[in-house]
Enzyme design. Structure first.
Site, short mmCIF file in Angstrom:
data_model
loop_
_atom_site.label_atom_id
_atom_site.label_comp_id
_atom_site.label_asym_id
_atom_site.label_seq_id
_atom_site.Cartn_x
_atom_site.Cartn_y
_atom_site.Cartn_z
CG ASP A 7 -8.37 31.14 13.77
OD1 ASP A 7 -7.38 30.77 13.11
OD2 ASP A 7 -8.52 32.29 14.19
CG HIS B 74 -3.66 28.79 12.09
ND1 HIS B 74 -3.07 29.64 11.19
CD2 HIS B 74 -4.89 29.30 12.34
CE1 HIS B 74 -3.91 30.64 10.91
NE2 HIS B 74 -5.03 30.46 11.59
CG HIS C 50 -11.39 34.11 12.02
ND1 HIS C 50 -11.51 35.40 11.53
CD2 HIS C 50 -10.16 33.68 11.67
CE1 HIS C 50 -10.39 35.71 10.93
NE2 HIS C 50 -9.56 34.71 10.99
CG HIS D 190 -9.73 29.24 9.85
ND1 HIS D 190 -9.98 30.46 9.25
CD2 HIS D 190 -8.55 29.40 10.51
CE1 HIS D 190 -9.02 31.29 9.53
NE2 HIS D 190 -8.13 30.69 10.31
CG HIS E 229 -7.86 38.05 9.26
ND1 HIS E 229 -7.45 37.21 10.28
CD2 HIS E 229 -8.07 39.26 9.84
CE1 HIS E 229 -7.43 37.90 11.41
NE2 HIS E 229 -7.79 39.15 11.17
CE LYS F 241 -7.50 33.82 6.33
NZ LYS F 241 -6.94 33.21 7.54
#
Ligand code: DOR
Ligand code: ZN
Length: 346
Positions: free
Chosen positions: A248, A16, A174, A14, A136, A99
């Site tokens: 994350d 970004h 997460h 995970h 999420h 996602k």
């Protein structure tokens, strides 16, 4: 003698990495530690099409240091408009997962899903080809307290979904609560979870006591200490094979974090594996680090285990006060100006 530990090179399921200058600034940190990373698609505009994801993948590869063997694994952003045909096309093109951002839940989620159960044919197509849904897991209902949004998501969305479509692979991303850890531990082998370093190391006091600490703000927000402890127990416990590394790591410029309406996201990429080593070390479970960091995720996604290894030494490491982020911006990492008790040796 200094304690040292060699493990299979980890994967970050995970991550970004943004785009443009920001991408170039952050991706080398993950490439140094990780063999592979599942790249989140919440760019602006979001990565909803295979062609966009393939082009994004090329930009990520172009931003890597020479000789890097880092492999970005691509995901697509699920929207109300996604079709079963797009699922089949995405699978054929090597996309790893979709996602789910509930619309309005977090950074760049405005294009997210407003009614997940309106997408049953899409989810059925994913189950059919074995593509996981990455969740999420927070409701966006304005009347639900921010600290309860994950638990309410489980009741309203996740449990009904798992009953409706038990063959769908789901990664609860997460996770932050005892309820989420319990749900994953008790669910079928189709359900797994990623856990971030911040949710294993910090609780909501670290966000709010003594002043607001914007660099500890992420979504889902940090919870009570009892939840942090439940997460540590989950990654060390009898169902630990269902939990794996997903940082994350979510960079935002210092000015976007330190302001009246600061962005959610914690940048941990430069010291990610060291932070996890600290968690397992404190729990007396260093023998479980490799499974969490390098095996459980690969197995869940049906990927081969990595060939390379990394070595960690128990030796205090000072974390930089900031990193450069594009032309004029700074990026503040987790633990900025403090020490982490492990160090990855190159
Ligand atoms: O804290 C977060 N930051 N949570 C998310 O879900 C998104 C992420 C980001 O993209 O900045
Ligand atoms: Zn994220």
């Amino acid at each position: 003698m200094t304690q040292s530990l060699t493990i299979i090179r980890p994967d970050d399921f995970h991550l970004h990495v943004r785009d443009g200058d920001a991408l170039a600034a952050v991706v080398p940190f993950s490439a140094r530690q990780m063999q592979r990373a599942l790249i989140m698609p919440n760019l602006k505009p979001p990565v909803t099409q295979v062609a966009d994801a393939l082009a994004y993948r090329q930009r990520i590869l172009a931003a890597l240091p020479a000789n890097s063997t880092f492999e970005p694994l691509m995901t697509l952003y699920l929207t109300d408009q996604t079709t079963p045909q797009q699922v089949y096309a995405a699978h054929a093109a090597g996309m790893i997962a979709f996602k789910l951002y509930p619309a309005g839940a977090t950074t760049h989620s405005d294009a997210g899903v407003t009614d997940l159960f309106g997408l049953m044919p899409v989810l059925e197509a994913m189950a059919e080809v074995g593509m996981p849904l990455l969740v999420h897991g927070e409701v966006t209902d304005k009347t639900i307290d921010i600290f309860d949004r994950e638990a309410v998501f489980i009741e309203r969305i996740l449990q009904p979904l798992l009953i409706e479509l038990p063959e769908l692979k789901v990664v609860f991303e997460h996770i932050t609560t005892a309820q989420a850890a319990q749900l994953v531990a008790e669910a079928s082998e189709c359900v797994a979870a990623t856990v971030t370093p911040q949710h294993l190391l910090l609780n909501r006091n670290d966000l709010l006591v003594g002043g607001v600490r914007p660099h500890h703000f992420c979504l889902p927000v940090l919870k009570r200490e009892q939840h942090r402890q439940a997460l540590v127990e989950a990654i060390c416990g009898p169902q630990s094979h269902k939990f794996f590394l997903g940082t994350d790591s979510a960079p935002h410029a210092q000015t976007a974090k330190e302001c009246a309406c600061g962005c959610a996201g914690i940048f941990s990429a430069p010291i990610a594996i060291e932070l996890y080593a600290e968690v397992f070390d404190k729990a007396g479970a260093l023998d479980k680090l490799q499974a969490f960091a390098s095996e459980n995720g690969a197995r869940f996604y049906g990927l081969p285990l990595n060939q390379q290894t990394i070595t960690l030494r128990k030796e205090p490491q000072m974390v930089a006060e900031h990193f450069v982020y594009g032309d004029h911006a700074h990026l503040i990492p987790l633990r900025a100006g403090e020490t982490v008790s492990w160090r990855m040796v190159d």
